[in-house]
Design a protein around this motif. Structure first.
Motif, mmCIF file in Angstrom:
data_model
loop_
_atom_site.group_PDB
_atom_site.id
_atom_site.type_symbol
_atom_site.label_atom_id
_atom_site.label_comp_id
_atom_site.label_asym_id
_atom_site.label_seq_id
_atom_site.Cartn_x
_atom_site.Cartn_y
_atom_site.Cartn_z
ATOM 1 N N MET A 169 9.136 -31.418 -2.036
ATOM 2 C CA MET A 169 8.130 -32.002 -1.145
ATOM 3 C C MET A 169 8.504 -33.423 -0.765
ATOM 4 O O MET A 169 9.032 -34.174 -1.558
ATOM 5 N N LEU A 170 8.231 -33.750 0.476
ATOM 6 C CA LEU A 170 8.552 -35.072 1.003
ATOM 7 C C LEU A 170 7.252 -35.858 1.090
ATOM 8 O O LEU A 170 6.273 -35.366 1.653
ATOM 9 N N CYS A 171 7.266 -37.041 0.506
ATOM 10 C CA CYS A 171 6.014 -37.752 0.317
ATOM 11 C C CYS A 171 6.109 -39.198 0.796
ATOM 12 O O CYS A 171 7.007 -39.921 0.380
ATOM 13 N N LEU A 172 5.228 -39.580 1.692
ATOM 14 C CA LEU A 172 5.196 -40.973 2.148
ATOM 15 C C LEU A 172 3.943 -41.642 1.622
ATOM 16 O O LEU A 172 2.849 -41.093 1.769
ATOM 17 N N ARG A 189 13.691 -42.434 11.226
ATOM 18 C CA ARG A 189 14.769 -43.314 10.761
ATOM 19 C C ARG A 189 14.538 -43.773 9.318
ATOM 20 O O ARG A 189 15.492 -43.932 8.559
ATOM 21 N N MET A 190 13.296 -43.967 8.954
ATOM 22 C CA MET A 190 13.025 -44.342 7.560
ATOM 23 C C MET A 190 13.270 -43.158 6.633
ATOM 24 O O MET A 190 13.834 -43.304 5.547
ATOM 25 N N LEU A 191 12.850 -41.973 7.086
ATOM 26 C CA LEU A 191 13.038 -40.781 6.253
ATOM 27 C C LEU A 191 14.511 -40.447 6.082
ATOM 28 O O LEU A 191 14.913 -39.869 5.071
ATOM 29 N N THR A 192 15.324 -40.788 7.073
ATOM 30 C CA THR A 192 16.745 -40.450 7.000
ATOM 31 C C THR A 192 17.582 -41.633 6.528
ATOM 32 O O THR A 192 18.796 -41.663 6.713
ATOM 33 N N LEU A 233 15.836 -30.694 7.512
ATOM 34 C CA LEU A 233 16.450 -31.024 8.787
ATOM 35 C C LEU A 233 15.470 -31.852 9.612
ATOM 36 O O LEU A 233 14.306 -31.479 9.773
ATOM 37 N N PHE A 234 15.949 -32.992 10.099
ATOM 38 C CA PHE A 234 15.132 -33.852 10.951
ATOM 39 C C PHE A 234 15.620 -33.746 12.381
ATOM 40 O O PHE A 234 16.804 -33.918 12.645
ATOM 41 N N LEU A 235 14.701 -33.450 13.290
ATOM 42 C CA LEU A 235 15.096 -33.347 14.694
ATOM 43 C C LEU A 235 14.193 -34.250 15.529
ATOM 44 O O LEU A 235 12.993 -34.016 15.618
ATOM 45 N N ASP A 236 14.784 -35.283 16.110
ATOM 46 C CA ASP A 236 14.007 -36.214 16.923
ATOM 47 C C ASP A 236 14.168 -35.816 18.389
ATOM 48 O O ASP A 236 15.210 -36.044 18.988
#
Ligand SMILES: Nc1ncnc2c1ncn2[C@@H]1O[C@H](COP(=O)(O)OP(=O)(O)OP(=O)(O)O)[C@@H](O)[C@H]1O
Ligand SMILES: [Mg+2]
Lengths: 290, 245
Positions: free
Chosen positions: A1-4, A54-57, A163-166
């Motif tokens: 899980m990705l958590c901010l 950009r912060m996540l990557t 996978l991050f897709l902007d």
């Protein structure tokens, strides 16, 4: 899980008067992205979507707040996290001095894919996006849409978990866009978590399990596309006002909508079901499709 | 980490390989002009400490040329960072970002050394007489390293492309002429004399000239160059970390 947790990003910049100023791009964001879901970030230009990606990557650090990949903290375990992620940036960032094949080679080398495997993967991926015959062309020689396609498959080379897709399908023709959607769904089925930003509401509707709607650096709504629609109401009446501008109103029941429409003395009245775009316009006060 | 350094170096190598002929030809122009104008033209009427001026000149040209080439090999990095953003590829990959810096610097040193080799060959063709020892080559490599590192630092920090050009005009160009390249720094006014001795290029010129003419190298100069290599490298480490903030 990705958590901010309380993620904030502030950029120093020069304002119109030439004075140093601070721009709040992301204003304290709490968010959780679940394993295996397709998560959409929606918002008008300047909402802060790219800054979040950009912060996540790990391309930029939050001014405040924390980001965790499971129990890995981005501030500490950067290298491990980079092994998990694939990035399709909004800005086409190929190496302009290299060919299509060399750009892929570079990516493969940077991700330590052995030479033999590299070749097989590159062939397979180029074939998927119909760029096999362009392998020895300089990337500059590709059309905008071809570059986008290449950008996407490049990020898949090392089989990322997330996978991050902007804005992955910006400027793609409808057929290619659908192919990319298929590819994204296929990735999800194979267990990849996907975080994407888009200006195409139908894209978010077609793909996303959950969407976050952002405006001016803040999260203003977060849910499944269906739930978001139900919250604002499912029935829409549209009409042309005196200035022949399109207006609309959203209702929770079909009867309410019908009564309203029957008593409306305007041109081109239309009754329809609500969609995600209505949610977006209702919440941000802006249209997204440029 | 070594593998990743090689990757960054590989990228620059294939770009260089593709343009090798062009690179070599373009690198020949300036040295030939220097050799003709100052070696043949002016030099005929000058003698320095008994020897022919061309023998005095060649080490100076080697020093200034290796400086310029190494530095300018990394100006394109500025565009890769600011406009194309292609360096993001390195920063989202699971590598130590320093390997990127080291690979780039090594590639710039290679370019500096190739153009130095061109000058050495040309200089012999023009009848210059100097000896090359391992220390001579080491000094050249150190000089390339210093200016490759400064080039890396500049490309990673300077905001606009024009400012990269200004760096050339206001810093490298004056150094090209004043740092013991075309004339001995002894001829400078005292304050200037001490000033140019702070700069690395002066030490490179003096060392190359001393070693080339068979003299005993001044180890203090070698130490100064090493100091610069290490200091500039620390700046590169700093700026590489900073690039991800
Ligand atoms: N490097 C930077 N320096 C200063 N301000 C920045 C920087 N990057 C982004 N911003 C500002 O932060 C805000 C958010 O930008 P961001 O690129 O994240 O928006 P976005 O949601 O991706 O927009 P778009 O839909 O146009 O891509 C904007 O106001 C932008 O001007
Ligand atoms: Mg954006």
């Amino acid at each position: 899980m990705l958590c901010l947790e309380g993620v904030r990003k502030v950029f120093p910049y020069k304002n119109a008067a030439g004075k140093d100023d601070l721009k709040v791009a992301v204003a304290g964001l709490d968010l959780q992205i679940n394993k295996g879901e397709i998560f959409g970030l929606l918002g008008p230009n300047g909402a802060g979507k790219t800054t979040i990606i950009r912060m996540l990557t790990l391309l930029t650090k939050p001014t405040a707040g924390k980001i965790y990949y499971d129990d890995l903290d981005t501030a500490i375990a950067a290298k491990q996290i980079k092994q998990l992620i694939g990035v399709v940036p909004q800005h086409i960032n190929f190496d302009q001095d290299l060919t299509v094949g060399e750009n892929m080679q570079l990516h493969g080398r940077l991700h330590h894919i052995p030479a033999k495997k590299r070749k097989i993967i590159i062939d397979k991926l180029l074939n998927y996006v119909e760029l096999t015959d362009r392998i020895n062309d300089n990337v500059r020689a590709l059309s905008g849409g071809m570059k986008r396609r290449l950008l996407i498959v490049r990020a898949l080379m090392h089989e990322p978990d997330i996978l991050f897709l902007d804005e992955p399908t910006v400027a793609l023709d409808p057929q290619v866009r659908r192919r990319i959607w298929d590819l994204i769904r296929k990735m999800q089925r194979s267990g990849v978590t996907i975080v994407l930003t888009t200006h195409y509401i139908e894209e978010a509707e077609a793909l996303c399990d959950r969407v976050a709607i952002m405006n001016k650096g803040r999260l203003i709504a977060l849910d499944t596309p269906q739930a978001l629609q139900q919250k604002i109401g499912s029935y829409v009446v549209e009409w042309d006002n005196e200035k022949t501008e399109r207006e609309f109103k959203i209702f929770h029941s079909k009867d309410e909508a019908k009564t309203f429409a029957d008593n409306l003395f305007q041109e081109n009245i239309l009754r329809r079901h609500a969609n995600l775009e209505d949610v977006f316009v209702e919440l941000t006060g802006r249209r997204v499709n440029k | 980490m070594l593998y990743d350094i090689i990757t960054a170096f590989w990228r620059d190598w294939i770009v260089l390989k593709r343009r090798m002929i062009k690179f070599i030809l373009s690198r020949m122009v300036a040295p030939i002009l220097y050799l003709v104008a100052f070696g043949w033209g002016l030099g005929r009427s000058i003698t320095t400490g008994g020897g022919a001026y061309i023998n005095f000149l060649v080490p100076g040209i080697l020093a200034l040329n290796s400086m310029n080439i190494s530095f300018n090999s990394l100006t394109s990095l500025h565009g890769e960072r600011v406009y194309h953003k292609s360096i993001e590829e390195y920063f989202t990959a699971p590598i130590n970002p320093l390997s990127f810096a080291i690979g780039k610097i090594l590639a710039a040193i290679l370019r500096g050394m190739i153009s130095s080799a061109i000058i050495i060959i040309l200089a012999y063709a023009f009848g210059a007489d100097f000896t090359i020892t391992p220390l001579f080559l080491l000094v050249l490599i150190l000089n390339c390293a210093i200016f490759a590192e400064i080039g890396f630092y500049a490309a990673m920090t300077i905001a606009s492309y024009e400012d990269m050009g200004r760096f050339n005009t206001y810093i490298l160009l004056p150094m090209s002429f004043l740092c013991g390249t075309f004339f001995s720094p002894d001829k400078l006014p005292t304050a200037f004399y001490y000033f140019v001795h702070i700069l690395p290029l002066t030490h490179t010129s003096l060392l190359l000239r001393g070693i080339g003419s068979g003299g005993v190298p001044n180890m203090i100069s070698v130490a100064v160059l090493l100091f610069y290599v290490i200091t500039c490298f620390s700046l590169c480490v700093y700026v590489t970390k900073k690039a991800q903030e």
